[in-house]
Every structure is written in structure tokens, then in C-alpha cells.
Design a protein around this motif. Structure first.
Motif, PDB file in Angstrom:
ATOM      1  N   ARG A 198       0.709  -1.030   0.063  1.00  0.00           N
ATOM      2  CA  ARG A 198      -0.034   0.481  -0.027  1.00  0.00           C
ATOM      3  C   ARG A 198       0.831   1.226   0.276  1.00  0.00           C
ATOM      4  O   ARG A 198       0.223   2.487   0.632  1.00  0.00           O
ATOM      5  CB  ARG A 198      -0.814  -0.258   1.290  1.00  0.00           C
ATOM      6  CG  ARG A 198      -0.200  -0.135   2.777  1.00  0.00           C
ATOM      7  CD  ARG A 198      -1.152  -0.126   3.410  1.00  0.00           C
ATOM      8  NE  ARG A 198      -1.636   1.244   3.787  1.00  0.00           N
ATOM      9  CZ  ARG A 198      -2.713   1.696   4.790  1.00  0.00           C
ATOM     10  NH1 ARG A 198      -2.938   0.730   6.146  1.00  0.00           N
ATOM     11  NH2 ARG A 198      -2.366   2.805   4.930  1.00  0.00           N
TER      12      ARG A 198
ATOM     13  N   LEU B 251      -0.716   5.151  -1.582  1.00  0.00           N
ATOM     14  CA  LEU B 251      -1.510   5.648  -0.939  1.00  0.00           C
ATOM     15  C   LEU B 251      -2.273   5.405  -2.074  1.00  0.00           C
ATOM     16  O   LEU B 251      -3.562   6.385  -1.252  1.00  0.00           O
ATOM     17  CB  LEU B 251      -0.933   7.642  -0.391  1.00  0.00           C
ATOM     18  CG  LEU B 251       0.224   7.322   0.652  1.00  0.00           C
ATOM     19  CD1 LEU B 251      -0.172   8.466   0.890  1.00  0.00           C
ATOM     20  CD2 LEU B 251       0.314   6.251   1.801  1.00  0.00           C
ATOM     21  N   LYS B 252      -2.197   4.871  -2.955  1.00  0.00           N
ATOM     22  CA  LYS B 252      -4.070   5.266  -4.089  1.00  0.00           C
ATOM     23  C   LYS B 252      -4.134   3.879  -4.660  1.00  0.00           C
ATOM     24  O   LYS B 252      -5.579   3.799  -4.539  1.00  0.00           O
ATOM     25  CB  LYS B 252      -2.879   5.480  -5.844  1.00  0.00           C
ATOM     26  CG  LYS B 252      -4.143   6.204  -5.931  1.00  0.00           C
ATOM     27  CD  LYS B 252      -3.656   6.409  -7.849  1.00  0.00           C
ATOM     28  CE  LYS B 252      -4.428   6.711  -8.788  1.00  0.00           C
ATOM     29  NZ  LYS B 252      -3.529   7.552 -10.221  1.00  0.00           N
TER      30      LYS B 252
ATOM     31  N   GLN C 299     -15.118   1.853  -3.602  1.00  0.00           N
ATOM     32  CA  GLN C 299     -14.433   3.010  -2.521  1.00  0.00           C
ATOM     33  C   GLN C 299     -12.914   3.351  -3.139  1.00  0.00           C
ATOM     34  O   GLN C 299     -12.036   2.338  -3.301  1.00  0.00           O
ATOM     35  CB  GLN C 299     -14.329   2.801  -0.808  1.00  0.00           C
ATOM     36  CG  GLN C 299     -15.328   2.679   0.002  1.00  0.00           C
ATOM     37  CD  GLN C 299     -16.061   3.764  -0.410  1.00  0.00           C
ATOM     38  OE1 GLN C 299     -15.478   4.833   0.248  1.00  0.00           O
ATOM     39  NE2 GLN C 299     -17.032   3.809  -0.743  1.00  0.00           N
TER      40      GLN C 299
ATOM     41  N   GLY D  72      -8.921   5.213  -2.828  1.00  0.00           N
ATOM     42  CA  GLY D  72      -7.879   4.963  -1.667  1.00  0.00           C
ATOM     43  C   GLY D  72      -7.102   3.968  -1.194  1.00  0.00           C
ATOM     44  O   GLY D  72      -8.527   3.853  -0.380  1.00  0.00           O
ATOM     45  N   ASN D  73      -5.995   3.857  -0.070  1.00  0.00           N
ATOM     46  CA  ASN D  73      -5.792   2.822   0.146  1.00  0.00           C
ATOM     47  C   ASN D  73      -6.221   2.228   1.477  1.00  0.00           C
ATOM     48  O   ASN D  73      -7.402   1.298   2.186  1.00  0.00           O
ATOM     49  CB  ASN D  73      -4.191   3.061   0.628  1.00  0.00           C
ATOM     50  CG  ASN D  73      -3.041   2.506  -0.782  1.00  0.00           C
ATOM     51  OD1 ASN D  73      -4.042   2.306  -1.860  1.00  0.00           O
ATOM     52  ND2 ASN D  73      -2.042   2.983  -0.714  1.00  0.00           N
ATOM     53  N   ASP D  74      -6.946   3.790   2.311  1.00  0.00           N
ATOM     54  CA  ASP D  74      -7.439   3.342   3.476  1.00  0.00           C
ATOM     55  C   ASP D  74      -8.867   2.786   3.624  1.00  0.00           C
ATOM     56  O   ASP D  74      -9.048   2.097   4.786  1.00  0.00           O
ATOM     57  CB  ASP D  74      -6.834   5.029   4.418  1.00  0.00           C
ATOM     58  CG  ASP D  74      -5.655   4.816   4.769  1.00  0.00           C
ATOM     59  OD1 ASP D  74      -4.666   4.479   5.135  1.00  0.00           O
ATOM     60  OD2 ASP D  74      -5.329   6.386   5.192  1.00  0.00           O
ATOM     61  N   GLU D  75      -9.526   3.802   2.657  1.00  0.00           N
ATOM     62  CA  GLU D  75     -10.748   3.240   2.678  1.00  0.00           C
ATOM     63  C   GLU D  75     -10.882   1.698   1.512  1.00  0.00           C
ATOM     64  O   GLU D  75     -11.916   1.555   2.245  1.00  0.00           O
ATOM     65  CB  GLU D  75     -11.905   4.497   1.329  1.00  0.00           C
ATOM     66  CG  GLU D  75     -11.833   5.797   2.107  1.00  0.00           C
ATOM     67  CD  GLU D  75     -12.305   5.658   3.310  1.00  0.00           C
ATOM     68  OE1 GLU D  75     -13.272   4.899   3.412  1.00  0.00           O
ATOM     69  OE2 GLU D  75     -12.011   6.688   4.520  1.00  0.00           O
TER      70      GLU D  75
ATOM     71  N   LEU E 288      -9.198  -0.171   2.090  1.00  0.00           N
ATOM     72  CA  LEU E 288      -8.467  -1.506   2.772  1.00  0.00           C
ATOM     73  C   LEU E 288      -9.532  -1.588   3.967  1.00  0.00           C
ATOM     74  O   LEU E 288      -9.631  -2.748   4.829  1.00  0.00           O
ATOM     75  CB  LEU E 288      -7.432  -0.664   4.270  1.00  0.00           C
ATOM     76  CG  LEU E 288      -5.667  -1.219   3.148  1.00  0.00           C
ATOM     77  CD1 LEU E 288      -4.821  -0.590   4.087  1.00  0.00           C
ATOM     78  CD2 LEU E 288      -5.865  -2.910   2.685  1.00  0.00           C
ATOM     79  N   LYS E 289     -10.319  -0.610   4.911  1.00  0.00           N
ATOM     80  CA  LYS E 289     -11.253  -0.931   5.453  1.00  0.00           C
ATOM     81  C   LYS E 289     -12.502  -1.604   5.143  1.00  0.00           C
ATOM     82  O   LYS E 289     -13.442  -2.713   5.845  1.00  0.00           O
ATOM     83  CB  LYS E 289     -12.405   0.644   5.617  1.00  0.00           C
ATOM     84  CG  LYS E 289     -11.476   1.492   6.701  1.00  0.00           C
ATOM     85  CD  LYS E 289     -12.001   2.703   6.862  1.00  0.00           C
ATOM     86  CE  LYS E 289     -11.497   3.731   7.298  1.00  0.00           C
ATOM     87  NZ  LYS E 289     -12.323   5.201   7.249  1.00  0.00           N
TER      88      LYS E 289
ATOM     89  N   LYS F 247     -12.809  -5.496   6.327  1.00  0.00           N
ATOM     90  CA  LYS F 247     -13.537  -5.800   7.457  1.00  0.00           C
ATOM     91  C   LYS F 247     -14.775  -6.689   7.103  1.00  0.00           C
ATOM     92  O   LYS F 247     -15.509  -6.989   7.950  1.00  0.00           O
ATOM     93  CB  LYS F 247     -13.454  -4.685   7.939  1.00  0.00           C
ATOM     94  CG  LYS F 247     -12.134  -4.462   8.558  1.00  0.00           C
ATOM     95  CD  LYS F 247     -12.536  -3.123   9.888  1.00  0.00           C
ATOM     96  CE  LYS F 247     -11.166  -2.681   9.790  1.00  0.00           C
ATOM     97  NZ  LYS F 247     -11.205  -1.075  11.002  1.00  0.00           N
TER      98      LYS F 247
END
Length: 210
Positions: free
Chosen positions: A43, A46-47, A84, A86-89, A91-92, A95
Motif C-alpha cells: 500500500r 497511498l493510491k 471506494q 484510496g488505500n485507507d478506504e 482496506l476498510k 472488514k
């Protein structure tokens, strides 16, 4: 210097050559009985999320029955998860018990760079914490890489932001090693580049999935 070799075969009576597999596709995976999805990802940029390994889990089970053209493999890029980005979104979304992924195959290419001993630094910016076997280009500052890019007529010939440098002078290795090789390189040398396959490369027949 870049070269691409493509091979298409048609049988007797067939008027047109068949299309190759599309480098961009979607998959929807449910965990079901699996406790994990089973993806190791990079990751750093960040994209996008780039797949490093498919281990035991829902994706490995999916691959066992999926056609090879839509299997999830090492080097693939995940560009969206459950719509979604972007990496953070993205990865969520893992879950959740179900995930829909937009996947793009990696395009491997190479650029020939020339640097004399008196030339300034390369000017590439990498993540503060470099990981795995790639150098992720986060930005391109003043230096001989920018000068190379400025001379390129085609965007696809340039070194681009978020490209992954996978080899320097034909050598591969950990990110820190690749960085040392790049900083010591002089004369003419080749950089191996990996990036999400752009649509124009597929249309031109440059993408090949083996």
C-alpha cells in the motif's frame, strides 16, 4: 529501448483474430467459510493496493475455480473496493464479509536512461519507509529523470508518479538495494517499471497476460 512481442492465432475459417483478455475486471468475493480473505498487499503509494501474495483464504478458494483471465495473481492492482478508492478506504472494505474489487493487471515495461558522472541526482522521491521488492515513485523532482521525461514524446515512455521500479540495470532485490543501485548507476542503464496497465496499452496490443 523497448520491445513488445504479441502472438495471435486464428483457426481455419475464422475471419478475425480473437481478442485477448481484458486487463481490467471486477470480482466479488464472500468470505463464507473462510476466516480471512487471504491477500498480502503493498500500500506504499497511498493510491492503489498491489497484490504481493495470495495465501489461504477466500481469494485462494476463488482462484481454484475461476478462469485464468480473472484469477487474482501477484502484481495485480486493486484500484477500488466496494466503490471506494484510496488505500485507507479500500482496506476498510476488507472488514466486510463481502467485497467487490476493481482489478487491473500490471504492465511490465522498461526505460533506457543515460547519466554521465557529472549529471545531477535522479530526483525521484520514494516513501520514507520503503518496503518489499519495489521502489515506488511518489514524486519526480529536478534531476536527470525529469530531464529524460521532458524529452519523451509519449506519456507512456515516461517514468510516472506511482510507477514501481522493479529492477535497476537488470538487477532485482529489496527496495533499499534498488535505491543504492540507482544512486550509483552511470552511463546507459535500464530501469524495469511496473504500473497498472493503461487502456491505450491494451488497445495497442502491448498487454499480454500469460
Amino acid at each position: 529501448i523497448k520491445a513488445y512481442l504479441g502472438l495471435k492465432i486464428k483457426v481455419m475459417g475464422q475471419k478475425q483474430y480473437p481478442d485477448g483478455p481484458n486487463p481490467e475486471f471486477e470480482v466479488t468475493i464472500e468470505k463464507e467459510g473462510a476466516t480471512e480473505y487471504g491477500l498480502d498487499v503493498d500500500r506504499q503509494d497511498l493510491k492503489n493496493l498491489q497484490i504481493l501474495k495470495v495465501v489461504d483464504g477466500a481469494f485462494k478458494k476463488y482462484n481454484e475455480s475461476a478462469d485464468s483471465s480473472v484469477q487474482i495473481i501477484k502484481s495485480d492492482f486493486i484500484i477500488a473496493a466496494n466503490d471506494q478508492t484510496g488505500n485507507d478506504e479500500m482496506l476498510k472494505q476488507f472488514k466486510e464479509s463481502k467485497v467487490n474489487l476493481q482489478v487491473v493487471r500490471a504492465l511490465d515495461t522498461a526505460v533506457l536512461i543515460e547519466k554521465d558522472q557529472n549529471t545531477k541526482a535522479h530526483g525521484l522521491i520514494f516513501p520514507q519507509k520503503m518496503m518489499n521488492d519495489v521502489l515506488v515513485v511518489m514524486d519526480i523532482g529536478p534531476g536527470y529523470i525529469k530531464e529524460y521525461n521532458d524529452k519523451c514524446e509519449n506519456e507512456s515512455d515516461k517514468i510516472l508518479m506511482f510507477d514501481r521500479i522493479v529492477s535497476v540495470k537488470g538487477e532485482v532485490g529489496k527496495a533499499a538495494n534498488l535505491k543504492k543501485l540507482l544512486e550509483k548507476a552511470t552511463g546507459k542503464f535500464q530501469l524495469g517499471i511496473q504500473r497498472p496497465c493503461p487502456e491505450q496499452a491494451f488497445m495497442a496490443g502491448m498487454f499480454r497476460f500469460w
